[in-house]
Design an enzyme around this catalytic site. Structure first.
Site, PDB file in Angstrom:
ATOM      1  N   GLU A 180       0.738   1.318  -8.403  1.00 39.20           N
ATOM      2  CA  GLU A 180       1.002   2.323  -7.379  1.00 39.20           C
ATOM      3  C   GLU A 180       2.395   2.915  -7.598  1.00 39.20           C
ATOM      4  O   GLU A 180       2.678   4.051  -7.240  1.00 39.20           O
ATOM      5  CB  GLU A 180       0.920   1.663  -5.997  1.00 39.20           C
ATOM      6  N   ASP A 194      -8.098  12.031  -8.344  1.00 35.85           N
ATOM      7  CA  ASP A 194      -6.896  12.770  -8.712  1.00 35.85           C
ATOM      8  C   ASP A 194      -6.666  13.943  -7.749  1.00 35.85           C
ATOM      9  O   ASP A 194      -7.571  14.742  -7.510  1.00 35.85           O
ATOM     10  CB  ASP A 194      -7.018  13.284 -10.152  1.00 35.85           C
ATOM     11  N   HIS A 195      -5.445  14.008  -7.213  1.00 36.46           N
ATOM     12  CA  HIS A 195      -5.063  15.057  -6.254  1.00 36.46           C
ATOM     13  C   HIS A 195      -5.951  15.048  -5.000  1.00 36.46           C
ATOM     14  O   HIS A 195      -6.270  16.089  -4.441  1.00 36.46           O
ATOM     15  CB  HIS A 195      -5.033  16.442  -6.920  1.00 36.46           C
ATOM     16  N   CYS A 252       4.648   3.442   5.576  1.00 38.72           N
ATOM     17  CA  CYS A 252       3.320   3.742   5.022  1.00 38.72           C
ATOM     18  C   CYS A 252       2.350   4.195   6.112  1.00 38.72           C
ATOM     19  O   CYS A 252       1.251   4.646   5.811  1.00 38.72           O
ATOM     20  CB  CYS A 252       2.747   2.522   4.301  1.00 38.72           C
ATOM     21  N   HIS A 285      -2.141   8.829   0.469  1.00 38.75           N
ATOM     22  CA  HIS A 285      -2.835   7.890   1.351  1.00 38.75           C
ATOM     23  C   HIS A 285      -1.979   7.599   2.580  1.00 38.75           C
ATOM     24  O   HIS A 285      -0.824   7.992   2.672  1.00 38.75           O
ATOM     25  CB  HIS A 285      -3.206   6.588   0.617  1.00 38.75           C
ATOM     26  N   HIS A 332       1.472  10.042   2.428  1.00 34.81           N
ATOM     27  CA  HIS A 332       2.466  10.261   1.368  1.00 34.81           C
ATOM     28  C   HIS A 332       1.763  10.061   0.036  1.00 34.81           C
ATOM     29  O   HIS A 332       0.659   9.509  -0.015  1.00 34.81           O
ATOM     30  CB  HIS A 332       3.643   9.288   1.520  1.00 34.81           C
ATOM     31  N   HIS A 371       1.478   9.098  -4.290  1.00 37.57           N
ATOM     32  CA  HIS A 371       1.908   8.232  -5.385  1.00 37.57           C
ATOM     33  C   HIS A 371       1.388   8.802  -6.696  1.00 37.57           C
ATOM     34  O   HIS A 371       0.328   9.432  -6.731  1.00 37.57           O
ATOM     35  CB  HIS A 371       1.320   6.822  -5.252  1.00 37.57           C
TER      36      HIS A 371
HETATM   37 ZN   LIG Z   1       1.885   4.419  -0.399  1.00 37.46          ZN
END
Ligand SMILES: [Zn+2]
Length: 144
Positions: free
Chosen positions: A124, A79-80, A33, A14, A39, A41
């Site tokens: 997260e 997911d992904h 961010c 995100h 990036h 998580h």
């Molecule tokens: Zn983040």
């Protein structure tokens, strides 16, 4: 009443960016961010269902049904994925832990097959999580 929690993990990327603010403001508010390419998580999701154990099965909710629901509503969708671009339910929102948890609540709540959704907790990272409850954090409308 008994609370039953199922935990799943998924990975997603995100970026925090509010198009209504200037680039400089975005950098100041969101720090790293806001890095342009996002990036990732490894998220941990805990879904808690409340109810009375069924007298025949002893279960609050059928675990296979719950697993299927989480697969369908969360894994397949998130997911992904890049949460800013690939999850229509998050369109126009900054995909913070809070907003993603609220979207997951709204996806799951009407579809819980037995019992009722009590809490959605989204980690997260190991030291940051957001909670959604029926009457609390972020639930808009339909609360009872
Ligand atoms: Zn983040």
């Amino acid at each position: 009443m008994v609370l039953l929690t199922r935990k799943i993990e998924f990975s997603a990327s995100h970026r925090y960016n509010n198009p209504a603010m200037s680039e400089e403001e975005n950098r100041r508010v969101f720090g790293k961010c806001n890095n342009p390419h996002g990036h990732g998580h490894n998220y941990t999701l805990e879904v808690t269902v409340a109810g009375e154990p069924d007298p025949v099965t002893g279960m609050v909710v059928d675990l296979a049904d719950l697993k299927k629901l989480l697969e369908q509503e969360v894994m397949r969708r998130m997911d992904h994925r890049h949460l800013n671009f690939e999850v229509p339910e998050l369109a126009g929102q900054i995909p913070t832990c809070e907003n993603v948890a609220r979207v997951i609540w709204n996806l799951l709540e009407p579809k819980i097959p037995q019992g009722r959704l009590h809490r959605v907790r989204l980690y997260e990272s190991p030291d940051l999580f957001a909670d959604c409850y029926r009457n609390g954090a972020g639930r808009t409308g339909g609360a009872s």
